[in-house]
Design a protein around this motif. Structure first.
Motif, PDB file in Angstrom:
ATOM      1  N   UNK A  96      46.546  35.269  25.926  1.00 32.35           N
ATOM      2  CA  UNK A  96      47.245  34.071  26.343  1.00 32.35           C
ATOM      3  C   UNK A  96      46.057  33.244  27.186  1.00 32.35           C
ATOM      4  N   UNK A  97      45.441  33.936  27.753  1.00 31.87           N
ATOM      5  CA  UNK A  97      44.050  33.297  28.919  1.00 31.87           C
ATOM      6  C   UNK A  97      43.058  34.424  28.645  1.00 31.87           C
ATOM      7  N   UNK A  98      41.898  33.814  28.630  1.00 33.24           N
ATOM      8  CA  UNK A  98      40.656  34.785  28.675  1.00 33.24           C
ATOM      9  C   UNK A  98      40.634  35.505  30.326  1.00 33.24           C
ATOM     10  N   UNK A  99      40.486  36.860  30.147  1.00 28.77           N
ATOM     11  CA  UNK A  99      40.354  37.468  31.524  1.00 28.77           C
ATOM     12  C   UNK A  99      39.241  36.760  32.528  1.00 28.77           C
ATOM     13  N   UNK A 100      38.263  36.499  32.013  1.00 29.69           N
ATOM     14  CA  UNK A 100      37.354  35.991  32.852  1.00 29.69           C
ATOM     15  C   UNK A 100      37.913  34.492  33.776  1.00 29.69           C
ATOM     16  N   UNK A 101      38.610  33.872  32.855  1.00 28.64           N
ATOM     17  CA  UNK A 101      39.252  32.651  33.413  1.00 28.64           C
ATOM     18  C   UNK A 101      40.637  33.090  34.352  1.00 28.64           C
ATOM     19  N   UNK A 102      41.212  34.068  33.997  1.00 32.54           N
ATOM     20  CA  UNK A 102      42.082  34.783  35.018  1.00 32.54           C
ATOM     21  C   UNK A 102      41.565  34.792  36.376  1.00 32.54           C
ATOM     22  N   UNK A 103      40.391  35.645  36.109  1.00 32.36           N
ATOM     23  CA  UNK A 103      39.785  36.044  37.534  1.00 32.36           C
ATOM     24  C   UNK A 103      39.157  35.121  38.319  1.00 32.36           C
ATOM     25  N   UNK A 104      38.617  34.018  37.584  1.00 31.41           N
ATOM     26  CA  UNK A 104      38.150  32.879  38.393  1.00 31.41           C
ATOM     27  C   UNK A 104      39.370  32.070  39.088  1.00 31.41           C
ATOM     28  N   UNK A 105      40.342  31.858  38.260  1.00 28.27           N
ATOM     29  CA  UNK A 105      41.513  31.127  38.938  1.00 28.27           C
ATOM     30  C   UNK A 105      41.957  32.058  40.159  1.00 28.27           C
ATOM     31  N   UNK A 106      42.170  33.381  40.112  1.00 31.05           N
ATOM     32  CA  UNK A 106      42.574  33.863  41.138  1.00 31.05           C
ATOM     33  C   UNK A 106      41.655  33.866  42.344  1.00 31.05           C
ATOM     34  N   UNK A 166      44.116  32.523  50.742  1.00 34.08           N
ATOM     35  CA  UNK A 166      45.347  32.760  50.565  1.00 34.08           C
ATOM     36  C   UNK A 166      45.371  34.439  50.692  1.00 34.08           C
ATOM     37  N   UNK A 167      46.418  34.931  51.285  1.00 33.37           N
ATOM     38  CA  UNK A 167      46.467  36.427  51.218  1.00 33.37           C
ATOM     39  C   UNK A 167      47.033  37.133  49.949  1.00 33.37           C
ATOM     40  N   UNK A 168      47.604  36.352  49.001  1.00 32.25           N
ATOM     41  CA  UNK A 168      48.113  36.952  47.823  1.00 32.25           C
ATOM     42  C   UNK A 168      48.198  35.847  46.700  1.00 32.25           C
ATOM     43  N   UNK A 169      47.746  36.182  45.526  1.00 34.41           N
ATOM     44  CA  UNK A 169      47.809  35.325  44.402  1.00 34.41           C
ATOM     45  C   UNK A 169      48.203  35.870  43.147  1.00 34.41           C
ATOM     46  N   UNK A 170      49.260  35.271  42.593  1.00 31.92           N
ATOM     47  CA  UNK A 170      49.768  35.515  41.325  1.00 31.92           C
ATOM     48  C   UNK A 170      49.523  34.276  40.149  1.00 31.92           C
ATOM     49  N   UNK A 171      49.180  34.815  39.495  1.00 33.07           N
ATOM     50  CA  UNK A 171      49.118  33.947  38.011  1.00 33.07           C
ATOM     51  C   UNK A 171      50.125  34.212  36.918  1.00 33.07           C
TER      52      UNK A 171
END
Lengths: 471, 445
Positions: free
Chosen positions: A3-13, A21-26
């Protein structure tokens, strides 16, 4: 394709965390839908669509904020992360999530992805169903049949390092029949569906469901107006479970419980139902409408007993409410789409099978209403007061099924009715439905065996008391 | 024209579509929920989507997407055209010829974008604070929410239509819990407007508190035949149920209880119902419908007589009528037929004067089970909650009553309408004053 590249997921978080932020969920979602409808024996509509979007939830000093977008480009997502961090920066709240536990389950098995089947085969199925319904009787004046499929892929990634995915494919048939005679009009519907591929129709006959709907609409033409008053009510299995879902199930959702806005608040360990009642919410049942590998917060689903032998055992939680109320997660955090915050929701909720047969129950009932199929209903979650339409009903007279009645509604109070369940049959069945709450619709199963409620108010158009209703 | 629109319409033509139509919507949302003086959640977003209809040899194809990447837009066109191949050909499948529409001012308030989010949060917090300090029996709030949004709809078609409008909306929603002994009652109220400054904070608080506390001690009453007064919200909900029967599509498909009744008396003479998409205070107001047809006011029931049905371009063609500008849709759906602002015309009586006509009767504030009304036959059996009326005054609260009947029969029994028009969302944006209905058998104990 992920659905989304892992690297992009990581950089958004990472970007959202950078703001403190103390917690992030995508949450990322892609959903493909197709629907086909046949009306007046003609193909009226073949529609399809694609939903693609992401939602970013962050907790900053105890305050939850949520931003969603359809722009999944790197620029778009990073902008969304900045916005989430910015609106959440107020802080001052006390929210924290319960820990996510359990191993993720595999998604449901799909043999024939519905997308791989051309529209022709689906249309053929619908036209057959249409003809089958019309062949039932000349009184069948209008038939509408529909086919729907959806394939939803979700990804949940959090700043805790969790990265879970699920894929949910559903197919459903809808039949609506209208019968008419001497100006009298009656309708009936059937809507079977499963979390399966097109192989669902290998063992599900669309024509049979269509016939059943048409036969019921025609039979209702001869039904007498339902009597009104207090009486014993036998509620049929399968979709009859909608009564428990609406009048009790919602009251066991931890957001309502946390605010003390349901009568079940603080009743864990107490008798809330007759001792023959056991109720379960189970998100793991194979192929069921409300089944999930992981819920929409990435929590693996499980079988949660809600009421055991009449005693309240557990509520249903999302991560937020589990955290607030110091309870382990239950896998009930769900959302309609990336445009919504997850909230506690049911999955497949049902009353467990009992010892009686349906015949036992009918024979043991001198006078009452057999509400074989329920239709739409409405419930006040705070009080548990409910109203439901009976779409297929019969009088019970002298321990036998009597004449069909129409226009009946059952009116009562869920928690009180739970105590009045005095017989439970062994014919448990589930049915699919869409549950609405706070403007979010999610697929669920409702279900139960045939049950008897010793006394309930029946509303109907018949002015003559039931005992006197003979020709 | 919008560059996406232009290139998509060109692609449709190139692939063999005789006509095509794009419906593009964009919107923003800001929602805050508070609980016990704290923010429970904040949602902020911009969203968008695009729906495409293609016409080829009178076969309609449709597809939608929220993905605006070039590849996704290409497959949007391919899918719509493919879908269209399966649909039956019908001469009534045509695009409307573009007609100029009159601009509607006041639909969008610039304040929605301009107001500091902190003020919106404060509004929700203030609702909650005041709601718990008005009545000793109401100490808890189960939902306090402020939400606003802006939306833009743009329609482009191959007949040269280019039309768009903006609309904003703001709401405050409040649900309180009243407690006494071991009894709990909830009370719901909402306030709405084009922006935050149009919201009635004091009013929504008072109403939510009164609705909850007023029901404490509600009891069933014995079965009786009595005059029934419907609160504007209860009457508006019945109006919402009736709304679907005005659709010509429902009439064609025999799903309307008003089918074949044009020119006939379907309600008491005092009943006049209009669908008015140009109503200044209407939250469903729009200058044109989901196909770009100019919106107009339609009288549906005039002095008790059914005047006609609502049409989109398809149903109008099919029944030799004209479109009433009643196509409703989102980008995810083709244009259906539906109501906008559906209004039961108020009378000249005050609510008090109307109530004064009842010496012994029932005032209904909540109807339950409206979704169980049979839309074809109009038969219903509803649950009622409200107050008993004695000598024109609301006295003790009552609950668990049922009333059964038929929507048409009910409309014929309306004997008075008050002047206190109020709106709520019930399918469309439905407005009604307080309504007095002659004797109905009300089932109770």
């Amino acid at each position: 394709m992920p659905l989304l590249e892992q690297s992009l997921v990581d950089s958004v978080i990472k970007r959202a965390l950078r703001s403190g932020a103390d917690f992030v969920e995508l949450f990322v979602e892609r959903k493909r839908n197709q629907s086909i409808s046949v009306e007046e024996s003609k193909v009226q509509r073949v529609n399809s669509g694609n939903d693609l979007g992401a939602g970013l939830r962050i907790i900053h000093q105890g305050t939850v904020s949520y931003v969603y977008t359809e722009d999944l480009s790197e620029d778009g997502l990073l902008k969304t992360a900045d916005l989430a961090a910015q609106i959440g920066r107020r802080g001052g709240g006390r929210f924290a999530f319960a820990e996510l536990s359990g191993a993720p389950r595999p998604p449901q098995r799909i043999d024939v992805p519905p997308d791989s089947v051309g529209a022709e085969a689906k249309i053929e199925l619908l036209l057959e169903a249409d003809q089958a319904a019309r062949a039932v009787s000349g009184a069948v004046k209008q038939v509408a049949v529909g086919y729907g499929q959806s394939a939803q892929e979700v990804l949940v990634a959090t700043s805790e390092g969790i990265h879970h995915a699920d894929s949910r494919t559903r197919v459903r048939l809808m039949v609506h029949a209208v019968a008419e005679r001497n100006g009298e009009i009656q309708t009936a519907m059937e809507a079977p569906g499963m979390q399966r591929g097109f192989e669902f129709f290998d063992d599900t006959s669309a024509a049979e469901y269509a016939r059943a709907a048409a036969e019921r609409a025609v039979a209702l033409l001869d039904a007498a107006p339902s009597p009104a008053g207090q009486m014993a009510v036998i509620i049929g299995n399968e979709f009859g479970g909608v009564l428990f879902h609406e009048a009790c199930g919602h009251g066991l959702e931890a957001d309502f419980v946390g605010k003390g806005s349901t009568v079940f608040t603080g009743k864990i360990g107490q008798a809330v139902a007759s001792p023959i009642v056991t109720a379960i919410d189970d998100g793991t049942l194979p192929s069921r409408w409300g089944t999930l590998a992981v819920d929409d917060e990435g929590v693996p689903t499980r079988r949660n007993v809600l009421i055991q032998d009449g005693v309240l055992v557990s509520y249903m939680y999302d991560r937020l409410r589990a955290g607030q109320q110091n309870h382990p997660v239950t896998g009930n955090g769900r959302r309609q789409s990336y445009q919504h915050l997850p909230i506690p929701r049911m999955t497949n909720t049902f009353i467990a099978a009992g010892a009686h047969t349906v015949e036992d129950i009918i024979a043991a009932t001198p006078r009452g209403l057999y509400a074989k199929k329920l239709g739409a209903g409405q419930v006040d979650v705070t009080t548990g007061d409910f109203v439901f339409a009976v779409t297929e009903g019969y009088l019970i007279e002298g321990g036998r099924i009597g004449r069909p009645v129409r226009g009946a509604t059952i009116v009562g109070n869920g928690p009180r009715a739970l105590h009045k369940i005095d017989m439970v049959a062994n014919d448990l069945k589930l049915a699919p439905g869409t549950c609405g709450k706070e403007g979010q619709g999610v697929p669920v199963s409702v279900g139960q065996p045939t049950i008897r409620i010793s006394e309930l108010t029946v509303g109907g158009t018949g002015v003559v008391p039931a005992g006197a209703m003979r020709q | 024209m919008n560059p996406i629109g232009e290139s998509l319409l060109a692609r449709c033509k190139a692939q063999g579509a005789e006509d095509a139509e794009l419906y593009i919507s964009r919107g923003t949302e800001f929602t805050v929920r508070v609980y016990k003086g704290e923010i429970e959640s904040l949602v902020s977003a911009e969203s968008r989507g695009i729906g495409l209809r293609t016409f080829r040899e009178h076969r309609v194809g449709f597809s939608y997407t929220s993905d605006f990447e070039p590849a996704a837009l290409d497959s949007l066109v391919d899918e719509a055209l493919l879908n269209g191949r399966y649909n039956h050909a019908d001469d009534a499948n045509v695009l409307p010829e573009p007609r100029p529409f009159e601009v509607l001012t006041g639909l969008a308030s610039p304040a929605v974008a301009g107001v500091d989010p902190q003020r919106k949060i404060d509004f929700a917090l203030e609702m909650e604070r005041r709601a718990t300090s008005l009545d000793a029996r109401v100490r808890r709030v189960s939902d306090a929410m402020y939400s606003d949004g802006s939306g833009q709809v743009a329609i482009y078609n191959s007949r040269g239509l280019e039309a768009s409008f903006d609309r904003t909306v703001a709401y405050g929603v409040l649900e309180t819990i009243a407690e006494q002994d071991s009894e709990m009652q909830s009370g719901f109220a909402f306030t709405h407007g084009r922006d935050m400054d149009e919201l009635d904070l004091a009013g929504v608080v008072k109403e939510a508190v009164e609705n909850a506390a007023g029901l404490l001690g509600a009891r069933p009453v014995p079965t009786a035949s009595v005059p029934v007064v419907l609160h504007p919200h209860a009457a508006a909900m019945i109006l919402g149920v009736l709304g679907s029967s005005f659709s010509a599509d429902a009439v064609i498909k025999r799903r309307s209880l008003l089918a074949g009744k044009v020119g006939e008396s379907v309600a008491a003479e005092i009943v006049t119902i209009t669908d008015d998409p140009r109503l200044p205070e209407g939250l469903a107001s729009r200058p044109f419908d989901g196909e770009g047809v100019p919106a107009e006011r339609n009288e549906l029931i005039g002095a008790g007589v059914l005047k006609g049905y609502l049409h989109n371009t398809y149903t109008a063609r099919r029944t030799n009528s004209r479109s009433t500008g009643s196509a409703v849709r989102s980008y995810k759906s083709v244009p259906e037929v539906g109501v906008s602002n559906l209004v039961l015309k108020p009378g000249s009586l005050s609510r008090e004067a109307l109530l004064a006509r009842v010496s012994n009767g029932l005032h209904v504030s909540q109807l339950s089970g409206l979704n169980t009304v049979n839309p074809v036959s109009g038969e219903f059996s509803l649950g009622l909650t409200g107050h008993w009326i004695e000598n024109g005054r609301l006295t003790r609260p009552v609950k668990e009553l049922t009333v059964a009947g038929n929507v048409i029969a009910l409309l014929k029994k309306v004997v008075a309408v008050a002047d206190d028009l109020r709106f709520m969302f019930a399918g469309g944006f439905c407005g009604s004053p307080t309504v007095l209905i002659e004797e109905l058998p009300v089932g109770g104990l």
